[in-house]
Write a protein that holds these residues in place. Structure first.
Motif, PDB file in Angstrom:
ATOM      1  N   ASP A   1     -70.605 -27.331  20.447  1.00  0.00           N
ATOM      2  CA  ASP A   1     -71.244 -28.689  20.723  1.00  0.00           C
ATOM      3  C   ASP A   1     -70.443 -29.571  21.381  1.00  0.00           C
ATOM      4  OD1 ASP A   1     -73.066 -27.779  18.911  1.00  0.00           O
ATOM      5  OD2 ASP A   1     -72.345 -28.205  17.200  1.00  0.00           O
ATOM      6  N   SER A   2     -69.287 -29.193  21.889  1.00  0.00           N
ATOM      7  CA  SER A   2     -68.443 -30.533  22.752  1.00  0.00           C
ATOM      8  C   SER A   2     -69.123 -30.501  23.970  1.00  0.00           C
ATOM      9  CB  SER A   2     -67.111 -29.837  22.830  1.00  0.00           C
ATOM     10  OG  SER A   2     -66.939 -28.682  23.831  1.00  0.00           O
ATOM     11  N   GLN A   3     -68.757 -31.737  24.503  1.00  0.00           N
ATOM     12  CA  GLN A   3     -69.190 -32.126  25.917  1.00  0.00           C
ATOM     13  C   GLN A   3     -68.127 -31.452  26.837  1.00  0.00           C
ATOM     14  OE1 GLN A   3     -69.670 -36.295  26.473  1.00  0.00           O
ATOM     15  NE2 GLN A   3     -70.114 -36.763  24.343  1.00  0.00           N
ATOM     16  N   ASP A   4     -66.987 -31.124  26.545  1.00  0.00           N
ATOM     17  CA  ASP A   4     -66.226 -30.277  27.205  1.00  0.00           C
ATOM     18  C   ASP A   4     -66.605 -28.980  27.639  1.00  0.00           C
ATOM     19  OD1 ASP A   4     -64.103 -32.278  27.620  1.00  0.00           O
ATOM     20  OD2 ASP A   4     -62.914 -31.606  26.490  1.00  0.00           O
ATOM     21  N   LYS A   5     -67.331 -28.389  26.733  1.00  0.00           N
ATOM     22  CA  LYS A   5     -67.955 -27.095  27.022  1.00  0.00           C
ATOM     23  C   LYS A   5     -69.238 -27.286  28.082  1.00  0.00           C
ATOM     24  CE  LYS A   5     -71.528 -24.459  25.389  1.00  0.00           C
ATOM     25  NZ  LYS A   5     -73.097 -24.877  24.982  1.00  0.00           N
ATOM     26  N   ALA A   6     -69.927 -28.323  27.759  1.00  0.00           N
ATOM     27  CA  ALA A   6     -70.870 -28.403  28.706  1.00  0.00           C
ATOM     28  C   ALA A   6     -70.511 -28.614  30.139  1.00  0.00           C
ATOM     29  CB  ALA A   6     -71.828 -29.387  28.254  1.00  0.00           C
ATOM     30  N   GLU A   7     -69.368 -29.541  30.249  1.00  0.00           N
ATOM     31  CA  GLU A   7     -68.837 -29.657  31.437  1.00  0.00           C
ATOM     32  C   GLU A   7     -68.075 -28.616  32.189  1.00  0.00           C
ATOM     33  OE1 GLU A   7     -66.635 -31.611  34.940  1.00  0.00           O
ATOM     34  OE2 GLU A   7     -68.392 -31.640  33.932  1.00  0.00           O
ATOM     35  N   GLY A   8     -67.685 -27.833  31.232  1.00  0.00           N
ATOM     36  CA  GLY A   8     -66.835 -26.480  32.052  1.00  0.00           C
ATOM     37  C   GLY A   8     -67.658 -25.429  32.327  1.00  0.00           C
ATOM     38  N   ILE A   9     -68.812 -24.996  31.655  1.00  0.00           N
ATOM     39  CA  ILE A   9     -69.792 -24.434  32.370  1.00  0.00           C
ATOM     40  C   ILE A   9     -70.611 -25.040  33.634  1.00  0.00           C
ATOM     41  CG2 ILE A   9     -72.004 -23.170  32.017  1.00  0.00           C
ATOM     42  CD1 ILE A   9     -71.097 -22.839  28.972  1.00  0.00           C
ATOM     43  N   ARG A  10     -70.726 -26.286  33.501  1.00  0.00           N
ATOM     44  CA  ARG A  10     -71.607 -26.934  34.493  1.00  0.00           C
ATOM     45  C   ARG A  10     -70.533 -26.872  35.824  1.00  0.00           C
ATOM     46  NH1 ARG A  10     -72.950 -31.116  31.983  1.00  0.00           N
ATOM     47  NH2 ARG A  10     -71.159 -32.192  32.418  1.00  0.00           N
ATOM     48  N   ALA A  11     -69.269 -26.981  35.714  1.00  0.00           N
ATOM     49  CA  ALA A  11     -68.114 -26.903  36.709  1.00  0.00           C
ATOM     50  C   ALA A  11     -68.357 -25.556  37.406  1.00  0.00           C
ATOM     51  CB  ALA A  11     -66.997 -27.320  36.500  1.00  0.00           C
ATOM     52  N   PHE A  12     -68.322 -24.473  36.361  1.00  0.00           N
ATOM     53  CA  PHE A  12     -68.420 -23.105  36.798  1.00  0.00           C
ATOM     54  C   PHE A  12     -69.441 -22.828  37.603  1.00  0.00           C
ATOM     55  CE2 PHE A  12     -69.599 -18.775  36.014  1.00  0.00           C
ATOM     56  CZ  PHE A  12     -68.672 -18.087  36.298  1.00  0.00           C
ATOM     57  N   ARG A  13     -70.668 -23.276  37.178  1.00  0.00           N
ATOM     58  CA  ARG A  13     -71.915 -23.134  38.171  1.00  0.00           C
ATOM     59  C   ARG A  13     -71.848 -23.981  39.482  1.00  0.00           C
ATOM     60  NH1 ARG A  13     -75.464 -20.097  35.896  1.00  0.00           N
ATOM     61  NH2 ARG A  13     -75.701 -20.205  33.511  1.00  0.00           N
ATOM     62  N   GLU A  14     -71.131 -24.837  39.293  1.00  0.00           N
ATOM     63  CA  GLU A  14     -70.994 -25.676  40.656  1.00  0.00           C
ATOM     64  C   GLU A  14     -69.894 -25.403  41.586  1.00  0.00           C
ATOM     65  OE1 GLU A  14     -71.441 -29.651  39.258  1.00  0.00           O
ATOM     66  OE2 GLU A  14     -73.249 -29.614  38.374  1.00  0.00           O
ATOM     67  N   LYS A  15     -69.022 -24.296  41.034  1.00  0.00           N
ATOM     68  CA  LYS A  15     -67.749 -24.052  41.694  1.00  0.00           C
ATOM     69  C   LYS A  15     -66.935 -25.038  42.199  1.00  0.00           C
ATOM     70  CE  LYS A  15     -70.046 -19.802  43.832  1.00  0.00           C
ATOM     71  NZ  LYS A  15     -71.283 -19.727  42.841  1.00  0.00           N
ATOM     72  N   ARG A  16     -66.674 -25.919  41.182  1.00  0.00           N
ATOM     73  CA  ARG A  16     -65.778 -26.914  41.029  1.00  0.00           C
ATOM     74  C   ARG A  16     -64.684 -27.169  40.030  1.00  0.00           C
ATOM     75  NH1 ARG A  16     -67.249 -30.959  37.728  1.00  0.00           N
ATOM     76  NH2 ARG A  16     -69.308 -30.840  36.920  1.00  0.00           N
ATOM     77  N   LYS A  17     -63.631 -27.685  39.975  1.00  0.00           N
ATOM     78  CA  LYS A  17     -62.729 -27.761  38.886  1.00  0.00           C
ATOM     79  C   LYS A  17     -63.433 -28.674  37.790  1.00  0.00           C
ATOM     80  CE  LYS A  17     -58.434 -26.875  41.214  1.00  0.00           C
ATOM     81  NZ  LYS A  17     -56.911 -27.409  41.772  1.00  0.00           N
ATOM     82  N   PRO A  18     -63.326 -28.475  36.689  1.00  0.00           N
ATOM     83  CA  PRO A  18     -63.957 -29.402  35.534  1.00  0.00           C
ATOM     84  C   PRO A  18     -63.074 -30.504  35.341  1.00  0.00           C
ATOM     85  CG  PRO A  18     -62.856 -27.619  34.729  1.00  0.00           C
ATOM     86  CD  PRO A  18     -62.650 -27.152  36.220  1.00  0.00           C
ATOM     87  N   VAL A  19     -63.778 -31.509  34.768  1.00  0.00           N
ATOM     88  CA  VAL A  19     -62.991 -32.812  34.396  1.00  0.00           C
ATOM     89  C   VAL A  19     -63.345 -33.008  33.023  1.00  0.00           C
ATOM     90  CG1 VAL A  19     -62.814 -35.446  34.738  1.00  0.00           C
ATOM     91  CG2 VAL A  19     -63.156 -33.745  36.682  1.00  0.00           C
ATOM     92  N   TYR A  20     -62.397 -32.680  32.240  1.00  0.00           N
ATOM     93  CA  TYR A  20     -62.493 -32.639  30.747  1.00  0.00           C
ATOM     94  C   TYR A  20     -62.095 -34.033  30.225  1.00  0.00           C
ATOM     95  CZ  TYR A  20     -62.993 -27.574  31.019  1.00  0.00           C
ATOM     96  OH  TYR A  20     -63.463 -26.380  31.249  1.00  0.00           O
ATOM     97  N   GLN A  21     -62.734 -34.537  29.231  1.00  0.00           N
ATOM     98  CA  GLN A  21     -62.444 -35.926  28.406  1.00  0.00           C
ATOM     99  C   GLN A  21     -62.122 -35.632  27.201  1.00  0.00           C
ATOM    100  OE1 GLN A  21     -62.680 -38.563  30.136  1.00  0.00           O
ATOM    101  NE2 GLN A  21     -63.652 -37.547  32.141  1.00  0.00           N
ATOM    102  N   GLY A  22     -61.952 -34.372  26.708  1.00  0.00           N
ATOM    103  CA  GLY A  22     -61.469 -34.518  25.253  1.00  0.00           C
ATOM    104  C   GLY A  22     -62.528 -34.687  24.125  1.00  0.00           C
ATOM    105  N   ASN A  23     -63.987 -34.486  24.486  1.00  0.00           N
ATOM    106  CA  ASN A  23     -64.959 -34.595  23.424  1.00  0.00           C
ATOM    107  C   ASN A  23     -66.067 -33.799  23.602  1.00  0.00           C
ATOM    108  OD1 ASN A  23     -66.595 -35.686  25.822  1.00  0.00           O
ATOM    109  ND2 ASN A  23     -65.462 -37.725  25.510  1.00  0.00           N
TER     110      ASN A  23
END
Length: 251
Positions: free
Chosen positions: A229-251
């Motif tokens: 349910d975390s926003q970090d998980k959503a960011e991690g997978i989005r970054a994986f698909r976009e082939k970039r480094k994720p930017v995590y916020q800790g939420n």
């Protein structure tokens, strides 16, 4: 079965994970098929050992990202994958995993459920789930900890590092370091099929109980479900698909 190839080798069975376009990523359908086949083979006296391998150069490159991307913690709590994983672990006969290419995330978690794990020249192993803002969800972290110790387990789980075959064998993650894991795995499964089946089943049960009784497998799974349910998980997978480094916020 569409994504699992079964071959009776005379006393033992070869199972090939067959989603090569996805590097044999473990979607729910493939896990369900694998659990069903192992459940059937458990009661088949003609099968005394199973060799598990992947198709076209990889073992399994992880779980299916498309399934994880939208899954919530509430959905994960009712996920049939948990039943499938339990059925695979409950297989009472010798299970050999022959790893060539990638065995990552859920792929390594599956390999860690094997009694004997062979790594060939091309093998690359890791639990990189933290790269996506999640953690291993099928006991991989705990089983890795029991096998290689806290320092090395932390190194793989926290950094997402992927190691080669020589390192996996030196650490004790794999039982065999071979040139061709598929050929050597077949030889080993054939040897196991000639041994006393009741003794091997009893030995496996004792080894599994001894290795896993102290593990906090339910705690690891609960943490995995919460992270979905975390926003970090959503960011991690989005970054994986976009082939970039994720930017995590800790939420």
């Amino acid at each position: 079965m569409e994504h699992l190839i079964e071959s009776d080798e005379g006393g033992w069975t070869k199972l090939i994970l067959n989603r090569p376009a996805a590097k044999n990523a473990l979607n729910t359908g493939l896990l369900a098929d694998l659990a069903a086949v192992l459940n059937r083979l458990a009661g088949d006296p003609g099968c005394r050992a199973v060799l598990l391998q992947g198709a076209e150069g990889n073992f399994a490159a992880g779980a299916d990202i498309a399934e994880i991307e939208t899954k919530s913690s509430a959905e994960a709590a009712l996920d049939p994958r948990k039943t499938h994983w339990a059925a695979i672990r409950a297989f009472p006969k010798p299970l050999v995993a022959a790893v060539e290419g990638f065995a990552l995330g859920g792929g390594l978690e599956l390999a860690l459920m094997a009694d004997l794990l062979l790594v060939g020249d091309t093998a690359r192993l890791g639990l990189p789930e933290s790269n996506l803002g999640i953690i291993p969800g099928a006991g991989g972290g705990q089983r890795l900890l029991a096998r290689v110790g806290p320092a090395r387990a932390a190194r793989l789980v926290l950094t997402g590092e992927i190691i080669d075959a020589d390192t996996a064998f030196a650490w004790g993650l794999s039982s065999h370091r071979v040139g061709d894991a598929l050929a050597e795995g077949a030889t080993l499964a054939a040897r196991l099929a000639l041994r006393a089946p009741l003794a091997l089943a009893a030995a496996k049960a004792a080894l599994v109980e001894g290795a896993e009784a102290p593990l906090a497998l339910t705690a690891e799974r609960a943490a995995f479900e919460t992270l979905l349910d975390s926003q970090d998980k959503a960011e991690g997978i989005r970054a994986f698909r976009e082939k970039r480094k994720p930017v995590y916020q800790g939420n």
